[in-house]
Design an enzyme around this catalytic site. Structure first.
Site, short mmCIF file in Angstrom:
data_model
loop_
_atom_site.label_atom_id
_atom_site.label_comp_id
_atom_site.label_asym_id
_atom_site.label_seq_id
_atom_site.Cartn_x
_atom_site.Cartn_y
_atom_site.Cartn_z
N HIS A 80 -7.88 -5.28 -0.61
CA HIS A 80 -6.53 -4.52 -0.33
C HIS A 80 -5.44 -5.52 0.09
O HIS A 80 -4.38 -5.62 -0.26
CB HIS A 80 -6.58 -3.51 0.40
CG HIS A 80 -5.70 -2.43 0.31
ND1 HIS A 80 -4.94 -2.02 -0.73
CD2 HIS A 80 -4.83 -1.53 1.39
CE1 HIS A 80 -4.09 -1.15 -0.74
NE2 HIS A 80 -4.02 -0.76 0.66
N ASP B 266 -0.44 -4.17 -4.15
CA ASP B 266 -1.60 -3.22 -4.18
C ASP B 266 -1.34 -1.88 -3.69
O ASP B 266 -1.67 -1.33 -2.90
CB ASP B 266 -2.70 -3.72 -3.37
CG ASP B 266 -4.24 -3.33 -3.99
OD1 ASP B 266 -4.27 -3.15 -5.20
OD2 ASP B 266 -5.07 -2.52 -3.31
N SER C 68 0.90 -1.23 0.02
CA SER C 68 -0.04 -0.09 0.09
C SER C 68 0.89 1.15 0.25
O SER C 68 1.59 1.58 -0.92
CB SER C 68 -0.98 -0.25 1.27
OG SER C 68 -1.98 0.83 1.05
#
Length: 446
Positions: free
Chosen positions: A247, A177, A153
């Site tokens: 996610h 991601d 992330s």
């Protein structure tokens, strides 16, 4: 006497410090409201302290072996202050599959806040703290080529900022991601980019919410199209899990790639729709694999040979393996049909698997071959029966039959396996038909 006591106490203190195990910072939820000042702690695991992390910093990297690969794991936004739930699994799995220096970049103080923009602003500060650490590794004889940064992330962009500081000479950056909010539309200097390392691979699993949609690396993987992940909640009634499951699935897919019983093969394609329509499923043994062991492919292939957007599917649960077939159908109806076919396969052990509903409605025109992608979560080496159900795309339509002159099922995952065929099959609308296939004749093999 006093002299000897002092020496013993000194030795005891040194031994105690040497044996001290350092853990990832755990913060109370109140810190997410008040916010936290940025503090970066580097937790080092090696083959000498595989279960007990030691602390290193920019002036103290001697515990790691610079001749080995060094992997940095960099987490992302932590709104509630708790350690990532995947942390111990990634530490244990990485050490099991590779003899490396493993550095967990703990910036929980700085990532823990309900004010997401503050955490975003801290990403470049984290990168600035990591720069002298890597400089010190180089000064001690280490190579940038042996550095692999794995960022989750916000951590993916931190990795990119570090890579940019070293002119893209770091060996590899993996973005799991990468965060989308406040990074979408930014230039290369303000997000992860393919120029940040010698090789950048990116996995997308939540492009319609917390993740980044567009291409960021040399190869960008879109698992299940990059949106809804199988096994994740479909509604907000599941609470927090609904918000983060897609996610976080990127991390679990990547961890699983290290030890999974299957190699996840991916297929270059312009879109997920084209992939589902079996338009990008060419059998090519040089296609890239997915995951941590991608280096094996990098070292033997030319990245520029392929488009950098690739697709694959996963099952809802670990080990997330999927197995692909192509079903070729030649219709014989005089009038064209438009509809869907549901596919079930049975193996010689009695195992039955149903294909994911991959394709959109197809036109079945007389003597024109139609190819469908069949994806199942179990490997059936020997198929004893095939079940097909035809449903029309028209809501109101008289009862009809889809006539199949010939169908052929061929394994995409294992191209050397014999193809199986069947002739003269009639599918009544919404009725399942089961039949036994047989090995295709030699002249029908492609």
């Amino acid at each position: 006497m006093i002299h000897w006591i002092a020496l013993i106490l000194s030795a005891s203190i040194i031994t105690s410090e040497a044996l001290e195990c350092h853990n990832f910072t755990k913060l109370p939820i109140t810190d997410s409201i008040t916010g936290t000042e940025l503090v970066v702690r580097l937790l080092l695991y090696t083959d000498k302290n595989s279960r007990c992390a030691s602390l290193i910093n920019a002036t103290h990297t001697s515990p790691l072996d610079v001749k080995k690969k060094t992997v940095f794991i960099i987490h992302g936004y932590r709104p509630f202050g708790s350690p990532p739930n995947w942390l111990m699994k990634v530490i244990e799995t990485l050490q099991m599959v590779d003899n490396i220096n493993l550095i967990i970049v703990d910036w929980n103080r700085g990532a823990t806040t309900i004010n997401y923009p503050v955490a975003v602003a801290n990403t470049k500060k984290v990168a600035a703290i990591l720069e002298p650490v890597i400089d010190n590794i180089q000064k001690n004889g280490g190579s940038l080529k042996l550095i692999h940064m794995i960022g989750v992330s916000l951590g993916a962009h931190v990795s990119g900022f570090v890579g940019s500081m070293f002119g893209g000479k770091i060996g590899r950056i993996t973005g799991l991601d990468p965060a989308g909010p406040l990074f979408r539309g930014k230039g290369k200097a303000d997000r992860l980019d393919a120029s940040d390392a010698q090789f950048v691979d990116v996995l997308h699993t939540d492009i319609d919410a917390l993740g980044y949609r567009d291409i960021l690396g040399h190869i960008d993987y879109y698992a299940n199209g990059g949106t809804d992940q199988p096994g994740c909640p479909a509604t907000i009634l599941s609470g927090k899990k609904y918000m983060v499951c897609d996610h976080q699935r990127s991390v679990y897919l990547y961890i699983n790639s290290m030890v999974a019983p299957c190699n996840i093969t991916v297929y270059p394609c312009e879109s997920y729709t084209e992939f589902l329509d079996a338009r990008c499923t060419q059998c090519d043994p040089t296609l890239p694999i997915f995951g941590y062991h991608l280096n094996k492919w990098i070292n033997s292939s030319s990245v520029m040979k392929y488009p950098n957007k690739v697709f694959f599917q996963t099952s809802p649960e670990e080990p997330f393996c999927m197995y692909y077939y192509l079903l070729d159908i030649i219709p014989w109806n005089k009038n064209a049909r438009r509809g869907y076919i549901t596919i079930k396969l049975t193996g010689d052990n009695g195992m039955v698997v149903k294909s994911k509903d991959n394709h959109s409605a197809k036109y079945f025109e007389r003597f024109k071959e139609v190819t469908l992608l069949v994806s199942v979560d179990k490997d059936l080496e020997n198929i004893t029966s095939i079940s097909l159900t035809y449903s029309s795309a028209k809501v109101v339509e008289h009862k009809l039959t889809l006539g199949i002159l010939r169908l052929r099922l061929r394994s995409l995952s294992y191209p050397t396996r014999p193809h199986v065929c069947r002739y003269d099959v009639a599918l009544e609308r919404d009725k399942e038909v089961t039949f036994q296939p047989f090995e295709c004749q030699v002249q029908e093999m492609p």
